[in-house]
Design a protein around this motif. Structure first.
Motif, short mmCIF file in Angstrom:
data_model
loop_
_atom_site.label_atom_id
_atom_site.label_comp_id
_atom_site.label_asym_id
_atom_site.label_seq_id
_atom_site.Cartn_x
_atom_site.Cartn_y
_atom_site.Cartn_z
N LYS A 430 33.63 43.73 32.68
CA LYS A 430 34.46 42.68 33.26
C LYS A 430 33.70 42.01 34.40
N CYS A 628 44.81 49.23 31.30
CA CYS A 628 45.28 48.04 32.01
C CYS A 628 46.38 48.48 32.96
N GLU A 651 47.49 42.59 36.81
CA GLU A 651 46.78 43.12 35.66
C GLU A 651 45.33 43.39 36.06
N GLU A 653 42.04 45.56 34.28
CA GLU A 653 41.59 46.35 33.13
C GLU A 653 40.22 46.95 33.41
#
Length: 982
Positions: A430, A628, A651, A653
């Motif tokens: 990410k 998540c 949120e 993750e």
């Protein structure tokens, strides 16, 4: 700090070329020296920076400005896939560009938006017949002439006030004045507003990039030779010698409307003395007054003409700059020689002013004395002064951005929770990829761009066990599309990558050579970049130690460090942080350590949960899964009098087991099932992270003692996605490999009429849980694992199923879960009918896998032992079935690949596995047969290869054992005698 050089004003034998029409002020044979306090400008020896051609999009912007409109369309494109599976897709982009009288669109698609836009711009330029050329002079002499002409153009062009140039904003404020200051602007306003002027200064002297004072000197001396320009001899004001036309002034005052109401903004005063803390100051901005006058009052200076301005800090669109006083050298040199081809200068004297190390560190330029960090200025986007607050949070976020993991944290909007992962995966990473993060880090540290050299290993070389020999060096390297990457074009097999980090002078300070090989060029680059980032991150954690205690081993783990160059390049960083040691009991000071002192005790990895809410859904995050979550992080006073919300995400993750979050947060998440929430108290993070996350509370929190507060997280698990390995297996096999392995074990249990089974490395109990769903002859189930978290989840699942079976009055086996290592012998598990070890050995080092094989066959001695492990040769088939990453080229999926899971320490070919198993069987008097699940068994074999060991002497007497010494395992849970562990 970079040395600051003072130079006298240049003398010319002939008038400099100037494209600006109009009369020129007579030039004396030797120009007057600049006023006291200002050093002259210098032209360096030849060898200036090369002029880079602008990009197609930049050329379009120069010609059409805001009239150029780009429309980017996101589409899904089918790629790859596997027979029998749903077609796989990836995100790609196409772009349309509308110009006055012309519209174009890209015929194909691109993996990145910016590539699509550049392609559309290039198509438009080709149709218009425009060739991109550099408008930057190639020599210092040409740049000097153009600098004079450009400074002059601001003041002799009567229509300049009606333009949208940001300098007009400064000018309009002064045009509203009365008296002697009407039309006068500070000389440094030119440097603050005009990019072209700064570029010309860098061509004249490359040191101008790092030295606002040198830029100031060059502009001053250029202004002295500029026609139509008047510059003060006592102060550094600049103005036009003739008044502007009334029409142009009216248009300027109409466009630059000025401020309707007084505005109060915050700024940060950064003292040059390290023992003094940065502090927040208020600046009151009023209409008809130049904002730099208020800045000067805070420094304090008599007027704004003595204020120097740094380049913008942070985003290019930001107006955050450092303002500081112009230093005063005791003497000014004189011109030594001037000729048509070479302009040479020297100075006599030095600057008597202390360097502001903190301000210099965050700006990448040399800053003197006390400095003010403020966000104010004029831009082309606004019709009035742009002004925003700069608080302590802003200051500490700028500092954070210079750390190896800082940009990763901020890109995820998770300063307190996110960590730089120690593993790169294209499917779960990410934020910006490691290569981009490393480039950003090098830019912030004033280093050259990192250099990547990628080569291919010889075909057929496979990595096994802990490491493998890379035989056969790479062949001839050629340049790739990216100038910073070299690729070996021969032997198209596995890639490996080397990284070099150099100073601006191209002196090598760090080299890294990866031992690992990868099937994709991009994976080799990204993983190597990540290794370098992690090394820098670990090194930066030592910066709050004394400098003499810093460790810089020249060679270790593939790294070669050049200590002298390294310490020289990071001298500023060390001078800022190396001698600042702040105890935990002190307040959140202005500098503070960059990270926790590594000499301190390591953080406790287990989080103690409180206030657990929500039913147990039975779906828990496991190693390799994507979790998540939503969370909040709050600084709570110990007397509970006040709570400060520092961070909150709806949120977030991350992949379990990659180090992507703090140890305590991951511990909390793995103890919760989906839709459960809990609180836990975390170790208090470093001060700079708290203040970077504090936002509007930063000023108040900076005065709070660390002894009086604690950090509390509130966490909710929203969703759990299976590990990539499981998703790949499910996509390719029906039923999934995990179920096929269970069915394989059930067949052998029933064939043997086994009554006892021990699962070595049972994890969360998936095999034991699945066996309860099949009719078998088992009467006792035992699981052994070293992870208490996994065993706790296994106990919950088994307890629930066994309770249901008991209520149905069906045959219920007994069950026990042990906490212990499978390489240690426990006499309670001697002589079981069946032992299983499914997909476990690849998670330990090869020597530990061999130790397990010897212990289980020589000491535990089950009648049958079933061992399974991934078949490395099957990996390319699994890889082709995986969802391609949008940044991958379609043809990159071919060839051998890396391991199926980043936690795997090795993966064996069929020959390697059979060799390992056969040696163990012969050594311990077992027969051996090989099989597998997943696939037909033909080339390249089964996806999961299996060895079945059968004990050849069945009536062997039990071993005489000392129960006290041979029972190291701890019973974590037992059915029906124990409740579920908490």
């Amino acid at each position: 700090p970079l040395p600051i050089r003072d130079h006298p004003t240049p003398r010319r034998r002939s008038p400099p070329r100037s494209p600006v029409p109009g009369p020129r002020s007579p030039q004396p044979s030797l120009p007057d020296p600049p006023p006291a306090g200002l050093a002259g400008a210098s032209l360096p020896p030849r060898g200036a920076m090369p002029a880079a051609a602008p990009t197609p999009k930049a050329v379009v912007h120069q010609r059409f400005g805001a009239k150029a409109r780009y429309t980017v369309e996101e589409v899904r494109e089918a790629v790859g896939g596997c027979p029998g599976l749903a077609p796989q897709t990836r995100t790609v982009y196409r772009c349309a560009l509308d110009l006055p009288g012309l519209s174009v669109a890209t015929p194909g698609t691109f993996l990145r938006k910016k590539d699509a836009e550049q392609a559309a711009a290039q198509i438009a330029l080709d149709k218009l017949g425009i060739q991109p050329t550099s408008n930057i002079p190639s020599t210092p002499e040409e740049a000097w002439d153009e600098l004079i002409a450009r400074v002059s153009g601001f003041f002799i062009d009567e229509n300049f006030p009606s333009s949208s140039h940001p300098l007009v904003g400064h000018l309009c404020v002064t045009l509203r004045r009365t008296g002697d200051l009407i039309g006068r602007i500070p000389l440094s306003a030119i440097a603050a507003c005009d990019v072209k002027v700064n570029t010309l200064c860098k061509v004249i002297d490359p040191n101008a990039e790092f030295d606002p004072y040198l830029v100031f000197s060059l502009i001053y001396n250029a202004a002295k030779q500029s026609p139509g320009v008047s510059i003060s001899d006592n102060n550094f004001w600049i103005q036009s010698q003739k008044p502007y036309s009334s029409e142009a002034v009216d248009l300027a005052l109409e466009r630059w409307s000025g401020m309707s109401d007084p505005v109060e903004v915050e700024a940060i005063l950064i003292p040059h003395a390290l023992e003094d803390e940065p502090k927040t100051v208020k600046i009151n901005l009023r209409d008809n007054e130049h904002y730099m006058g208020y800045v000067a009052a805070k420094l304090p200076l008599s007027d704004s003409s003595h204020v120097l301005v740094s380049r913008t800090i942070g985003k290019a669109s930001s107006e955050i700059r450092l303002y500081f006083a112009a230093p005063k050298p005791p003497n000014v040199g004189v011109v030594s020689d001037v000729s048509k081809d070479v302009l040479a200068f020297h100075r006599d004297g030095s600057i008597n002013c202390q360097v502001n190390k903190r301000a210099s560190y965050i700006s990448g330029q040399t800053i003197y004395g006390d400095a003010l960090l403020a966000n104010a200025g004029y831009t082309r986007r606004d019709s009035e002064l742009h002004a925003e607050d700069v608080n302590l949070c802003t200051y500490y976020r700028i500092l954070l951005g210079k750390l190896p993991d800082g940009n990763h944290k901020m890109s995820r909007d998770s300063i307190l929770a996110a960590e730089l992962p120690f593993v790169y995966s294209r499917f779960s990473w990410k934020g910006p990829p490691p290569r981009e993060l490393l480039f950003s880090f090098c830019r912030h540290q004033r280093l050259s761009e990192p250099h990547f050299a990628v080569s291919r290993a010889l075909s057929g070389v496979l990595r096994s066990a802990a490491s493998s020999e890379e035989s056969g060096a790479a062949a001839k390297c050629v340049e790739n599309q990216n100038n910073d990457v070299k690729i070996d074009k021969e032997n198209p097999d596995m890639f490996k990558c080397e990284v070099r980090i150099c100073s601006r002078k191209q002196e090598i300070l760090l080299e890294y050579s990866a031992a690992d090989t990868w099937s994709k060029e991009s994976d080799a680059i990204q993983n190597s970049a990540l290794k370098v980032l992690i090394w820098f991150n670990n090194h930066f954690k030592q910066l709050n130690k004394n400098t003499d205690k810093l460790s810089l081993s020249e060679c270790m783990d593939g790294f070669k460090i050049h200590p002298n160059i390294f310490l020289q390049e990071f001298a500023m960083c060390l001078s800022v942080y190396g001698k600042t040691v702040v105890s935990d009991s002190e307040i959140c000071s202005a500098v503070g350590p960059l990270s926790m002192d590594t000499s301190k005790k390591q953080l406790e990895s287990t989080a103690t949960l409180t206030c657990v809410e929500g039913p147990d859904s039975g779906v828990f995050p496991s190693h390799g899964s994507l979790a998540c979550i939503s969370y909040t992080a709050s600084l709570v006073m110990k007397d509970k009098a006040k709570t400060y919300l520092l961070e909150s995400l709806n949120e977030f993750e991350f992949e379990i087991g990659t180090g992507a979050v703090s140890n305590q947060l991951e511990s909390c998440v793995t103890q919760l099932s989906v839709n459960q929430t809990a609180l836990f108290v975390a170790e208090l993070p470093p001060r700079n992270l708290i203040l970077a996350a504090a936002s509007e509370f930063s000023r108040e929190i900076s005065n709070i003692s660390r002894e009086n507060c604690f950090l509390e997280f509130s966490v909710k698990v929203l969703q759990v996605t299976e590990p990539l390995e499981d998703r790949m297996e499910k996509a390719l096999f029906s039923p999934p490999l995990s179920k096929q392995r269970v069915e394989f074990a059930v067949r052998h249990i029933n064939e043997l009429h086994a009554t006892t089974l021990v699962d070595f490395g049972c994890g969360s109990g998936s095999l034991l849980d699945s066996l309860l769903e099949h009719p078998t002859t088992l009467e006792k189930l035992v699981g052994v694992d070293i992870s208490r978290k996994g065993l706790t989840r296994a106990a919950k699942s088994l307890h629930q199923k066994l309770s249901k079976k008991s209520l149905m009055q069906t045959t219920v086996p007994s069950a026990v879960l042990y906490d212990g290592s499978i390489t240690n012998y426990d006499s309670r598990l001697y002589g079981f009918d069946i032992g299983t070890c499914l997909e476990v050995i690849e998670h330990v080092e090869e020597d530990q896998a061999s130790l397990f094989g010897n212990v289980v066959l020589s000491s535990f001695r089950p009648t049958v032992l079933i061992v399974s492990t991934p078949n490395y040769e099957y990996n390319p088939i699994l890889q082709r079935s995986a969802m391609p990453n949008k940044d991958d080229e379609a043809g990159e999926n071919a060839g051998p690949c890396k391991f199926r899971n980043h936690d795997h320490k090795f993966e064996w070919t069929r020959a390697q596995f059979q060799c390992w198993a056969t040696d163990l069987a012969v050594k311990h008097n077992y027969s051996i047969e090989f099989s597998g699940v997943g696939g037909s068994g033909e080339e390249p074999g089964y996806a999961s290869q299996i060895a079945v060991f059968r004990r050849m002497v069945r009536n062997q007497e039990p071993m005489c054992l000392d129960e006290d010494q041979d029972q190291p395992y701890e019973i974590l849970w037992e059915w029906p005698n124990m409740s579920i562990p908490v």
